[in-house]
Structures are given as C-alpha cells and as structure tokens.
Design a protein around this motif. Structure first.
Motif, mmCIF file in Angstrom:
data_model
loop_
_atom_site.group_PDB
_atom_site.id
_atom_site.type_symbol
_atom_site.label_atom_id
_atom_site.label_comp_id
_atom_site.label_asym_id
_atom_site.label_seq_id
_atom_site.Cartn_x
_atom_site.Cartn_y
_atom_site.Cartn_z
ATOM 1 N N GLU A 1 0.803 -48.202 6.492
ATOM 2 C CA GLU A 1 0.482 -46.935 5.863
ATOM 3 C C GLU A 1 -1.002 -46.611 6.010
ATOM 4 O OE1 GLU A 1 2.364 -49.271 4.595
ATOM 5 O OE2 GLU A 1 4.252 -48.344 4.037
ATOM 6 N N ALA A 2 -1.845 -47.632 5.866
ATOM 7 C CA ALA A 2 -3.290 -47.434 6.032
ATOM 8 C C ALA A 2 -3.607 -47.027 7.468
ATOM 9 C CB ALA A 2 -4.048 -48.700 5.648
ATOM 10 N N ALA A 3 -2.937 -47.630 8.419
ATOM 11 C CA ALA A 3 -3.157 -47.264 9.822
ATOM 12 C C ALA A 3 -2.731 -45.825 10.075
ATOM 13 C CB ALA A 3 -2.391 -48.216 10.732
ATOM 14 N N GLN A 4 -1.626 -45.417 9.455
ATOM 15 C CA GLN A 4 -1.152 -44.043 9.613
ATOM 16 C C GLN A 4 -2.154 -43.047 9.035
ATOM 17 O OE1 GLN A 4 2.049 -43.426 11.118
ATOM 18 N NE2 GLN A 4 0.983 -41.516 11.376
ATOM 19 N N LEU A 5 -2.643 -43.327 7.835
ATOM 20 C CA LEU A 5 -3.637 -42.440 7.231
ATOM 21 C C LEU A 5 -4.933 -42.415 8.044
ATOM 22 C CD1 LEU A 5 -3.332 -42.927 3.377
ATOM 23 C CD2 LEU A 5 -2.860 -40.887 4.712
ATOM 24 N N GLY A 6 -5.340 -43.563 8.554
ATOM 25 C CA GLY A 6 -6.523 -43.622 9.400
ATOM 26 C C GLY A 6 -6.352 -42.790 10.660
ATOM 27 N N HIS A 7 -5.154 -42.825 11.219
ATOM 28 C CA HIS A 7 -4.850 -42.032 12.413
ATOM 29 C C HIS A 7 -4.953 -40.542 12.099
ATOM 30 C CE1 HIS A 7 -2.964 -41.061 16.224
ATOM 31 N NE2 HIS A 7 -2.061 -40.339 15.581
ATOM 32 N N TYR A 8 -4.385 -40.128 10.967
ATOM 33 C CA TYR A 8 -4.473 -38.723 10.562
ATOM 34 C C TYR A 8 -5.923 -38.307 10.343
ATOM 35 C CZ TYR A 8 0.573 -38.785 9.598
ATOM 36 O OH TYR A 8 1.923 -38.884 9.692
ATOM 37 N N ALA A 9 -6.680 -39.169 9.680
ATOM 38 C CA ALA A 9 -8.081 -38.843 9.393
ATOM 39 C C ALA A 9 -8.881 -38.694 10.684
ATOM 40 C CB ALA A 9 -8.699 -39.916 8.498
ATOM 41 N N MET A 10 -8.651 -39.585 11.645
ATOM 42 C CA MET A 10 -9.380 -39.503 12.912
ATOM 43 C C MET A 10 -9.020 -38.226 13.666
ATOM 44 S SD MET A 10 -11.304 -42.221 13.198
ATOM 45 C CE MET A 10 -11.572 -42.907 14.799
ATOM 46 N N GLN A 11 -7.743 -37.834 13.614
ATOM 47 C CA GLN A 11 -7.328 -36.626 14.324
ATOM 48 C C GLN A 11 -7.901 -35.353 13.698
ATOM 49 O OE1 GLN A 11 -3.049 -36.774 14.520
ATOM 50 N NE2 GLN A 11 -3.124 -37.601 16.592
ATOM 51 N N THR A 12 -8.165 -35.406 12.416
ATOM 52 C CA THR A 12 -8.714 -34.223 11.751
ATOM 53 C C THR A 12 -10.231 -34.233 11.692
ATOM 54 O OG1 THR A 12 -8.434 -35.262 9.589
ATOM 55 C CG2 THR A 12 -6.642 -33.853 10.370
ATOM 56 N N GLY A 13 -10.870 -35.182 12.375
ATOM 57 C CA GLY A 13 -12.321 -35.189 12.465
ATOM 58 C C GLY A 13 -13.024 -35.996 11.403
ATOM 59 N N ARG A 14 -12.286 -36.643 10.513
ATOM 60 C CA ARG A 14 -12.913 -37.474 9.482
ATOM 61 C C ARG A 14 -12.957 -38.923 9.975
ATOM 62 N NH1 ARG A 14 -9.173 -35.652 4.652
ATOM 63 N NH2 ARG A 14 -7.715 -35.690 6.379
ATOM 64 N N THR A 15 -13.862 -39.164 10.936
ATOM 65 C CA THR A 15 -13.909 -40.460 11.603
ATOM 66 C C THR A 15 -14.349 -41.586 10.679
ATOM 67 O OG1 THR A 15 -16.126 -39.954 12.415
ATOM 68 C CG2 THR A 15 -14.278 -39.460 13.886
ATOM 69 N N ASP A 16 -15.264 -41.308 9.745
ATOM 70 C CA ASP A 16 -15.708 -42.370 8.826
ATOM 71 C C ASP A 16 -14.551 -42.853 7.962
ATOM 72 O OD1 ASP A 16 -18.261 -42.269 9.815
ATOM 73 O OD2 ASP A 16 -18.961 -40.856 8.283
ATOM 74 N N LEU A 17 -13.775 -41.931 7.431
ATOM 75 C CA LEU A 17 -12.607 -42.291 6.616
ATOM 76 C C LEU A 17 -11.581 -43.038 7.462
ATOM 77 C CD1 LEU A 17 -10.957 -42.169 4.001
ATOM 78 C CD2 LEU A 17 -10.114 -39.931 4.779
ATOM 79 N N GLY A 18 -11.360 -42.560 8.667
ATOM 80 C CA GLY A 18 -10.408 -43.217 9.563
ATOM 81 C C GLY A 18 -10.794 -44.645 9.880
ATOM 82 N N ARG A 19 -12.069 -44.887 10.125
ATOM 83 C CA ARG A 19 -12.530 -46.263 10.405
ATOM 84 C C ARG A 19 -12.404 -47.150 9.171
ATOM 85 N NH1 ARG A 19 -17.069 -43.706 13.584
ATOM 86 N NH2 ARG A 19 -16.298 -43.772 15.722
ATOM 87 N N ASN A 20 -12.680 -46.587 8.004
ATOM 88 C CA ASN A 20 -12.555 -47.377 6.767
ATOM 89 C C ASN A 20 -11.117 -47.784 6.507
ATOM 90 O OD1 ASN A 20 -15.276 -47.376 6.214
ATOM 91 N ND2 ASN A 20 -15.160 -45.550 4.919
ATOM 92 N N LEU A 21 -10.199 -46.888 6.801
ATOM 93 C CA LEU A 21 -8.790 -47.205 6.574
ATOM 94 C C LEU A 21 -8.334 -48.233 7.588
ATOM 95 C CD1 LEU A 21 -7.402 -43.690 5.755
ATOM 96 C CD2 LEU A 21 -7.432 -45.638 4.241
#
Length: 89
Positions: free
Chosen positions: A69-89
């Motif tokens: 689930e964390a990987a999925q949320l990180g993937h969504y965050a990276m696709q929407t431009g929130r790279t810091d959040l995506g890397r943290n997840l």
C-alpha cells in the motif's frame, strides 16, 4: 581390456538403476510447492479517487507493514509531482 571396462561400467549403471527403493513413486520432474518466502506481484490499483487513496492511507496507519500500500501511494505521489512524499513512502 576396453570391453571389460565397458561391461563393468554398464553393470554398475544397471546396479544403480535397480537400487531405487521398491514401492516408492517415481520422482516428478516439475513439482512446485507453495513457497512462503516468495514475493507476490505488486498490482497497480486503478482506483485513484480520493476515497481509494484514503483507504490506502488508513491501511498504512493501521499497520506499518503494509508495504504494498505504501508503494502504491508513493507511486501516485510521484506521478502527481510530489516527489518528496513519494520517496518517503
């Protein structure tokens, strides 16, 4: 001499072939058992709506071991431009 060695080798091979335990089934060449240590594939969830994202977030909050689930949320965050959040997840 070579015939004697060949005959001895053939007899040895015949002895090995007949040395299998009687009554046991023959070994199956391709036998696959469930492997508890294997990883299951990560499937991308198609529900990118806010309720879907909230469900993933709640699953992570309940149990930090929900890495898929964390990987999925990180993937969504990276696709929407929130790279810091995506890397943290």
């Amino acid at each position: 001499m070579t015939r004697t060695l060949l005959a001895a080798a053939l007899l040895a091979l015949a002895g090995i072939a007949s040395a299998q335990a009687p009554g046991l089934p023959r070994q199956v060449e391709f036998y696959f058992d469930a492997d508890a240590s294997s990883r299951r594939p990560v499937l991308e969830l198609k529900d990118r709506s806010q309720p879907g994202i909230d469900r993933l977030t709640r699953a992570i909050e309940r149990n930090a071991e929900h890495t898929l689930e964390a990987a999925q949320l990180g993937h969504y965050a990276m696709q929407t431009g929130r790279t810091d959040l995506g890397r943290n997840l």
